[in-house]
Write a protein that holds these residues in place. Structure first.
Motif, PDB file in Angstrom:
ATOM      1  N   LEU A 235      29.967  46.224  42.619  1.00 10.30           N
ATOM      2  CA  LEU A 235      30.615  45.305  41.684  1.00 10.30           C
ATOM      3  C   LEU A 235      31.328  46.103  40.604  1.00 10.30           C
ATOM      4  CD1 LEU A 235      27.668  42.764  41.248  1.00 10.30           C
ATOM      5  CD2 LEU A 235      29.613  42.610  42.819  1.00 10.30           C
ATOM      6  N   ILE A 236      32.430  45.549  40.143  1.00 13.97           N
ATOM      7  CA  ILE A 236      33.144  46.171  39.022  1.00 13.97           C
ATOM      8  C   ILE A 236      32.489  45.657  37.738  1.00 13.97           C
ATOM      9  CG2 ILE A 236      35.376  46.406  37.859  1.00 13.97           C
ATOM     10  CD1 ILE A 236      35.325  47.690  40.639  1.00 13.97           C
ATOM     11  N   ARG A 237      32.155  46.570  36.867  1.00 14.72           N
ATOM     12  CA  ARG A 237      31.392  46.185  35.672  1.00 14.72           C
ATOM     13  C   ARG A 237      32.188  46.427  34.401  1.00 14.72           C
ATOM     14  NH1 ARG A 237      26.246  45.173  37.175  1.00 14.72           N
ATOM     15  NH2 ARG A 237      25.789  45.725  39.333  1.00 14.72           N
ATOM     16  N   ASP A 238      31.793  45.729  33.339  1.00 13.49           N
ATOM     17  CA  ASP A 238      32.470  45.954  32.054  1.00 13.49           C
ATOM     18  C   ASP A 238      31.840  47.166  31.363  1.00 13.49           C
ATOM     19  OD1 ASP A 238      30.108  45.159  30.899  1.00 13.49           O
ATOM     20  OD2 ASP A 238      30.836  43.178  30.302  1.00 13.49           O
ATOM     21  N   ASP A 239      32.285  47.441  30.143  1.00 11.25           N
ATOM     22  CA  ASP A 239      31.809  48.651  29.454  1.00 11.25           C
ATOM     23  C   ASP A 239      30.310  48.613  29.198  1.00 11.25           C
ATOM     24  OD1 ASP A 239      34.439  49.337  29.514  1.00 11.25           O
ATOM     25  OD2 ASP A 239      34.846  48.669  27.449  1.00 11.25           O
ATOM     26  N   GLN A 240      29.746  47.404  29.137  1.00  9.69           N
ATOM     27  CA  GLN A 240      28.290  47.285  28.923  1.00  9.69           C
ATOM     28  C   GLN A 240      27.522  47.325  30.257  1.00  9.69           C
ATOM     29  OE1 GLN A 240      30.354  45.028  26.883  1.00  9.69           O
ATOM     30  NE2 GLN A 240      30.112  46.771  25.502  1.00  9.69           N
ATOM     31  N   GLY A 241      28.258  47.484  31.341  1.00  7.51           N
ATOM     32  CA  GLY A 241      27.591  47.566  32.641  1.00  7.51           C
ATOM     33  C   GLY A 241      27.336  46.203  33.260  1.00  7.51           C
ATOM     34  N   LYS A 242      27.873  45.151  32.634  1.00  6.94           N
ATOM     35  CA  LYS A 242      27.669  43.807  33.188  1.00  6.94           C
ATOM     36  C   LYS A 242      28.752  43.484  34.202  1.00  6.94           C
ATOM     37  CE  LYS A 242      26.516  39.952  31.513  1.00  6.94           C
ATOM     38  NZ  LYS A 242      27.046  38.778  30.854  1.00  6.94           N
ATOM     39  N   ARG A 243      28.362  42.733  35.218  1.00 11.30           N
ATOM     40  CA  ARG A 243      29.313  42.284  36.234  1.00 11.30           C
ATOM     41  C   ARG A 243      30.391  41.433  35.565  1.00 11.30           C
ATOM     42  NH1 ARG A 243      29.516  37.752  40.478  1.00 11.30           N
ATOM     43  NH2 ARG A 243      28.543  36.399  38.982  1.00 11.30           N
ATOM     44  N   LEU A 244      31.640  41.623  35.971  1.00 12.64           N
ATOM     45  CA  LEU A 244      32.713  40.811  35.396  1.00 12.64           C
ATOM     46  C   LEU A 244      32.578  39.367  35.868  1.00 12.64           C
ATOM     47  CD1 LEU A 244      35.865  43.066  35.801  1.00 12.64           C
ATOM     48  CD2 LEU A 244      34.323  42.872  33.849  1.00 12.64           C
ATOM     49  N   ALA A 245      32.862  38.440  34.975  1.00  9.60           N
ATOM     50  CA  ALA A 245      32.804  37.026  35.336  1.00  9.60           C
ATOM     51  C   ALA A 245      34.165  36.411  35.061  1.00  9.60           C
ATOM     52  CB  ALA A 245      31.718  36.327  34.536  1.00  9.60           C
ATOM     53  N   LYS A 246      34.330  35.168  35.535  1.00 10.02           N
ATOM     54  CA  LYS A 246      35.601  34.472  35.367  1.00 10.02           C
ATOM     55  C   LYS A 246      36.039  34.439  33.897  1.00 10.02           C
ATOM     56  CE  LYS A 246      37.128  33.234  39.337  1.00 10.02           C
ATOM     57  NZ  LYS A 246      36.331  32.458  40.253  1.00 10.02           N
ATOM     58  N   ARG A 247      35.024  34.355  33.016  1.00 10.56           N
ATOM     59  CA  ARG A 247      35.380  34.221  31.597  1.00 10.56           C
ATOM     60  C   ARG A 247      35.861  35.544  30.986  1.00 10.56           C
ATOM     61  NH1 ARG A 247      30.335  33.577  32.785  1.00 10.56           N
ATOM     62  NH2 ARG A 247      28.806  35.123  32.128  1.00 10.56           N
ATOM     63  N   ASP A 248      35.785  36.639  31.733  1.00  4.16           N
ATOM     64  CA  ASP A 248      36.263  37.922  31.204  1.00  4.16           C
ATOM     65  C   ASP A 248      37.783  37.991  31.309  1.00  4.16           C
ATOM     66  OD1 ASP A 248      33.840  39.331  30.482  1.00  4.16           O
ATOM     67  OD2 ASP A 248      33.383  39.306  32.624  1.00  4.16           O
ATOM     68  N   ASP A 249      38.423  37.139  30.523  1.00  2.00           N
ATOM     69  CA  ASP A 249      39.878  37.063  30.621  1.00  2.00           C
ATOM     70  C   ASP A 249      40.560  38.380  30.263  1.00  2.00           C
ATOM     71  OD1 ASP A 249      39.530  34.566  31.392  1.00  2.00           O
ATOM     72  OD2 ASP A 249      40.452  33.594  29.659  1.00  2.00           O
ATOM     73  N   ALA A 250      39.861  39.204  29.460  1.00  3.25           N
ATOM     74  CA  ALA A 250      40.445  40.478  29.053  1.00  3.25           C
ATOM     75  C   ALA A 250      40.748  41.331  30.274  1.00  3.25           C
ATOM     76  CB  ALA A 250      39.490  41.212  28.138  1.00  3.25           C
ATOM     77  N   ARG A 251      40.015  41.098  31.359  1.00  3.40           N
ATOM     78  CA  ARG A 251      40.258  41.896  32.552  1.00  3.40           C
ATOM     79  C   ARG A 251      40.955  41.094  33.651  1.00  3.40           C
ATOM     80  NH1 ARG A 251      36.222  43.831  29.885  1.00  3.40           N
ATOM     81  NH2 ARG A 251      35.986  46.060  29.558  1.00  3.40           N
ATOM     82  N   ALA A 252      41.583  40.003  33.233  1.00  3.30           N
ATOM     83  CA  ALA A 252      42.332  39.201  34.199  1.00  3.30           C
ATOM     84  C   ALA A 252      43.528  40.012  34.697  1.00  3.30           C
ATOM     85  CB  ALA A 252      42.811  37.905  33.556  1.00  3.30           C
ATOM     86  N   ILE A 253      43.808  39.901  35.953  1.00  6.61           N
ATOM     87  CA  ILE A 253      44.931  40.639  36.540  1.00  6.61           C
ATOM     88  C   ILE A 253      46.238  40.260  35.846  1.00  6.61           C
ATOM     89  CG2 ILE A 253      46.235  41.028  38.693  1.00  6.61           C
ATOM     90  CD1 ILE A 253      43.351  42.262  38.490  1.00  6.61           C
ATOM     91  N   GLN A 254      46.339  38.981  35.498  1.00  6.26           N
ATOM     92  CA  GLN A 254      47.545  38.514  34.818  1.00  6.26           C
ATOM     93  C   GLN A 254      47.780  39.273  33.515  1.00  6.26           C
ATOM     94  OE1 GLN A 254      47.408  34.522  33.316  1.00  6.26           O
ATOM     95  NE2 GLN A 254      49.539  34.161  33.870  1.00  6.26           N
ATOM     96  N   LYS A 255      46.692  39.577  32.832  1.00  9.55           N
ATOM     97  CA  LYS A 255      46.791  40.297  31.559  1.00  9.55           C
ATOM     98  C   LYS A 255      47.325  41.715  31.807  1.00  9.55           C
ATOM     99  CE  LYS A 255      45.142  40.814  27.090  1.00  9.55           C
ATOM    100  NZ  LYS A 255      45.516  42.188  26.920  1.00  9.55           N
TER     101      LYS A 255
END
Ligand code: GLU
Length: 282
Positions: free
Chosen positions: A242-262
């Motif tokens: 799984l791709i994780r955020d800086d805290q090591g948490k799995r990315l979820a739909k609400r992680d808009d900061a990592r949305a491809i569109q962004k």
């Protein structure tokens, strides 16, 4: 051996880096095997799935340079066939209605969250017959009865993903402890549980290799059980990291900061996305 895989997002939000990883990996593995990549929208949750997300997912995939084969399969267009399968399970005496709390049912229906494997249902409604079904009741699989029916079946599957590579066999005791009587449908809202619709679609679409995130590994047992109840083939499974955020948490739909569109808006290229998720550029 034919190689048919699929990318199966739920159009409940934008694609993020984790989805991009999954889609690119499935695409690259299909192309390397001269096989097919199918696109399936898992949109049975009519409250949360939106056509705009469906459109954006396609746009993001095209931007990533990914192509898929054949028409898009939308689960919302196949509710009748899932219901036919539910009726068949009912005919085998494997379903019962359940009126336990909505949040309990919601948790069992939606895509799993990491760390919350299964809410093993305590079996409160198990003694109920189908004739007691009321509008709004969920339908649960009587797992003990299903496993009894499959007592002589070879409930095994091949996993090629890095974390669990090898041959696996569904252990009935473990399944009862860890999975329990899962919700297969919630009446009245046409919400069919993810693992029911997905298991049937994989078979109906001729999927030979299921490539998806590691968070879904535990669900494979239910899907293998459903396959055997219906005499369907079991594909090879590949659960990826799984791709994780800086805290090591799995990315979820609400992680808009990592949305491809962004990333697109910020001037990143598809090659940058491949590099960020650690996949080679072709
Ligand atoms: N629809 C699921 C999700 O978006 C994926 C299901 C699967 O690949 O089996 O998490």
């Amino acid at each position: 051996m034919a190689f048919v895989t699929r990318f199966a997002p739920s159009p409940t939000g934008p694609l993020h880096l984790g989805h991009a990883y999954s889609a690119i990996l499935a695409h690259d593995m299909a192309r390397a095997a001269a096989g097919q990549l199918l696109l399936r929208m898992e949109d049975t949750d009519l409250e949360r799935c939106k056509p705009d997300w469906d459109d954006l997912i396609q746009e993001d995939l095209r931007w990533l340079g990914l192509t898929w084969d054949g028409p898009i399969h939308r689960q919302s267009e196949h509710i009748a066939s899932y219901n036919t399968r539910l009726e068949a399970l009912d005919g085998k005496g494997l379903l019962y209605p359940c009126s336990c709390t909505r949040s309990d049912i919601r948790a069992a229906l939606s895509a799993p969250q990491e760390g919350v494997a299964f809410n093993v249902y305590p079996g409160t409604c198990r003694p109920r017959g189908m004739e007691t079904r009321k509008p709004g009741d969920a339908l649960r699989l009587n797992l003990t009865a299903a496993l009894d029916l499959l007592a002589s079946a070879d409930l095994s599957f091949t996993e090629t993903g890095p974390a669990h590579a090898g041959q696996h066999r569904v252990d009935p005791d473990q399944a009862q402890r860890q999975i329990g009587d899962v919700v297969l449908s919630r009446k009245g809202e046409d919400i069919v549980a993810y693992f029911l619709a997905s298991a049937f679609d994989d078979a109906d679409q001729g999927v030979t290799h299921v490539i998806r995130g590691e968070d879904l590994f535990e669900f494979t047992a239910v899907q293998v059980i459903l396959q055997h109840l219906f005499g369907l083939p079991t594909p090879v499974y590949h659960h990826h990291r799984l791709i994780r955020d800086d805290q090591g948490k799995r990315l979820a739909k609400r992680d808009d900061a990592r949305a491809i569109q962004k990333y697109r808006d910020d001037g990143f290229t598809p090659a940058d996305i491949r590099q960020i998720v650690g996949l080679p550029n072709p």
